[in-house]
Design an enzyme around this catalytic site. Structure first.
Site, short mmCIF file in Angstrom:
data_model
loop_
_atom_site.label_atom_id
_atom_site.label_comp_id
_atom_site.label_asym_id
_atom_site.label_seq_id
_atom_site.Cartn_x
_atom_site.Cartn_y
_atom_site.Cartn_z
N THR A 96 16.61 24.65 39.29
CA THR A 96 16.51 23.26 39.69
C THR A 96 17.86 22.55 39.75
OG1 THR A 96 14.26 23.03 38.82
CG2 THR A 96 15.54 21.02 39.04
N ASP B 291 14.43 22.77 45.97
CA ASP B 291 15.53 23.29 45.15
C ASP B 291 15.43 24.79 44.92
OD1 ASP B 291 13.29 23.04 43.59
OD2 ASP B 291 14.30 22.10 41.89
N HIS B 292 14.28 25.38 45.23
CA HIS B 292 14.06 26.82 45.11
C HIS B 292 12.60 27.09 45.45
CE1 HIS B 292 11.96 25.91 41.36
NE2 HIS B 292 13.04 25.24 40.96
N ASN C 157 20.30 25.47 34.78
CA ASN C 157 19.78 24.29 34.10
C ASN C 157 20.46 24.14 32.74
OD1 ASN C 157 17.99 23.77 36.21
ND2 ASN C 157 16.36 24.98 35.28
N ASP D 265 15.30 14.35 34.72
CA ASP D 265 16.60 13.68 34.72
C ASP D 265 17.54 14.31 35.73
OD1 ASP D 265 17.53 16.03 33.23
OD2 ASP D 265 16.75 15.06 31.44
N ARG D 266 17.62 15.64 35.74
CA ARG D 266 18.55 16.32 36.66
C ARG D 266 18.16 16.12 38.12
NH1 ARG D 266 15.64 20.12 33.67
NH2 ARG D 266 14.37 21.66 34.80
#
Length: 563
Positions: free
Chosen positions: A97, A370-371, A118, A180-181
């Site tokens: 992510t 993201d993947h 991550n 958050d990320r």
């Protein structure tokens, strides 16, 4: 707060000094005395607002597998009236992510932007760190440490940063996500705001003092309305459960039920299950997590008056609940199909709000992921595919034993994570062991280990120059300071994970092949099967806006997309 951050970004990225005396006046309008240099881009194609949508863990085939049941106003609208790059891939590993979001917005790979996972082991402080964790940041909107976050570990600028630089900080940039990320990395270093969801006993959106000293009134009003409470309700399928033909049976052996429920089958009484599953955290693992993000994004759009003037704004939205659902129930589950059918409706709501607040001809959207994710290996094995599970704990013990016996020294391996082996450099130095010798020895042993497909050493990554194949993907994901000493690649369909649910992270196509849709102002209608890369997104949007590429960008604009 934004003035301070913007000043720091200018110093860091430009090495020169630019006056920030001219800022936006009311309603985002430029001051009367200033002029806007539009010579480097075509104002006819420049949108008032860019909306970046990232869907966490979205395989490309989710567009086609569930297509017949999507409405005409969500995914189909973007596909039919926009530009569809059907052969879009991640051009590095690992496919997680944080690296994914960073790569989308920086236009480069972890070898440059530094977000190698991550979490990753920091050999300089002998500690595993989180990509957005920041001990110097203070939580805003909560007292929880979940608010101690910032983008300081991101080494490259983002397309959102470059927009702020280009407009002298007058652009409004906001990132929003459950994770958050997913909010922080897209928003970049100079954003006005990044908001993420705090579950537990709160169920609200929070931020950190990296962005602001207090929440805007509209955010406190949103949180005061107890927005998560209404989503602790039964999760039932949109349609009769036996009509979900694009998925396996609802009752199977490959899904993980929530605590307090005997089987992973519909319906799910979220209110009853909440106490055993982290209270409001439970919402993250349901489609309602996406819905509350859409609610908040629409509230931001309206209250911040984004896209209302000639200065382009940027709204970065990441839908993360698809990832939580995929991890728990797997790629082939009814739960994942129902989550995407509901996400389709949330995207339709967001597009409708954009039409209303900005105007259909005034905004540009891109949507990607993201993947991807692998099918549950146990399910693949049942269907006679080559797949399996890798026992990393046993692997680490064996490699540690072999290296100790070979070099007659204990503790040579300090950490194994993200398919990388980190040496204890102090032990090597004390024993006079050449790191290259240990790298080569372990690589030889690992090549013969069951479940391992390929092995690469730090020396190969640092001194080699790979242009294709697995080695090139590994090298693009390898950061010289942050990455390990030996990197191993598992066989296709082989993962380190429990026997239920799906995961990701590999260089296989099920993890790298993700959607890429462009829609709106300045975008051609069409499709291409030419191979594109995730790192091409930021340069494409930068070209549309006529701004500088992110400072470490390695991707290229997709010319067919732009008018």
């Amino acid at each position: 707060m934004k003035l301070l951050k913007f000043s720091c970004l200018l110093i860091a990225l430009l090495t020169g000094t630019i006056s920030l005396s001219q800022k936006r006046t009311n309603n985002n309008q430029p001051a009367k005395s200033e002029t806007i240099n539009q010579s480097t881009y075509d104002p006819a194609n420049r949108p008032n607002l860019v909306v970046g949508i990232v869907v966490d863990q979205m395989r490309y085939d989710y567009l086609t597998r569930f297509y017949d049941r999507y409405s005409n106003d969500g995914f189909k609208r973007l596909m039919k009236d926009g530009f569809n790059a059907t052969n879009n891939h991640y051009n590095y590993v690992p496919t997680y992510t944080a690296p994914g979001h960073a790569s989308i917005y920086t236009g480069t790979t972890p070898e440059n932007h530094g977000i190698i996972g991550n979490n990753w082991y920091d050999k300089f402080i002998d500690k595993t760190i989180y990509n957005a964790d920041d001990a110097d940041a203070n939580p805003i909107g909560t007292t929880s440490d979940e608010g101690k976050m910032s983008p300081r570990k991101l080494l490259s600028s983002t397309v959102t940063d470059e927009l702020e630089l280009f407009t002298q900080g007058r652009a409004k940039v906001i990132g929003i996500s459950i994770k958050d990320r997913g909010a922080i990395l897209p928003a970049g270093h100079a954003a006005d705001a990044a908001y993420w969801f705090r579950g537990g006993d709160e169920g609200i959106f929070i931020t950190s003092d990296f962005y602001m000293n207090s929440l805007p009134k509209w955010v406190t009003d949103f949180n005061s309305s107890k927005p998560a409470e209404k989503y602790l309700k039964p999760w039932e399928t949109l349609y009769p459960v036996d009509s979900y033909f694009a998925s396996g049976p609802d009752l199977n052996d490959f899904e993980r039920a929530p605590r307090g429920k005997d089987t992973a089958t519909f319906p799910y009484d979220l209110k009853q299950l909440a106490a055993s599953n982290g209270d409001y955290n439970l919402i993250k693992s349901t489609p309602y997590g996406n819905t509350i993000v859409a609610d908040f994004a629409i509230a931001a759009l309206e209250n911040e008056q984004m896209g209302r003037d000639v200065i382009t704004d940027f709204l970065a939205v990441s839908f993360s609940s698809t990832d939580y659902v995929g991890h728990q129930y797997g790629v082939n589950s009814v739960e994942i199909e129902d989550t995407y059918l509901r996400l389709d409706k949330d995207i339709a709501r967001l597009l409708e709000a954009l039409d209303k607040n900005v105007g259909n001809d005034n905004y540009t959207v891109f949507l990607t992921a993201d993947h991807g994710a692998v099918n549950v290996p146990a399910y693949l094995q049942q269907n006679k595919f080559s797949a399996g599970y890798f026992d990393e704990r046993t692997f680490v013990k064996q490699m540690d034993t072999l290296s100790s016996e070979k070099f007659q020294v204990q503790g040579l391996i300090k950490n194994v994570s993200n398919d990388q082996i980190f040496f204890d450099q102090s032990v090597l130095e004390s024993a006079g062991i050449d790191a290259t010798d240990l790298q080569n020895y372990l690589a030889t042993q690992i090549r013969n280990y069951p479940g391992v497909n390929k092995v690469f050493t730090r020396d190969a990554m640092v001194h080699g120059s790979f242009t294709n194949g697995m080695a090139a993907l590994i090298q693009k994901g390898f950061h010289h300071q942050r990455s390990g000493d030996v990197i191993f690649v598992l066989d296709p369909g082989t993962i380190v994970y429990p026997n239920t649910g799906s995961t990701h992270g590999s260089a296989q196509s099920y993890d790298t092949h993700v959607p890429l849709l462009f829609y709106g102002k300045g975008i051609n209608k069409g499709t291409t099967a030419d191979r594109t890369h995730i790192t091409d997104i930021a340069p494409t949007i930068s070209s549309l806006l006529g701004i500088s590429f992110p400072n470490s960008a390695t991707g290229n604009p997709i010319g067919k997309v732009l008018k």
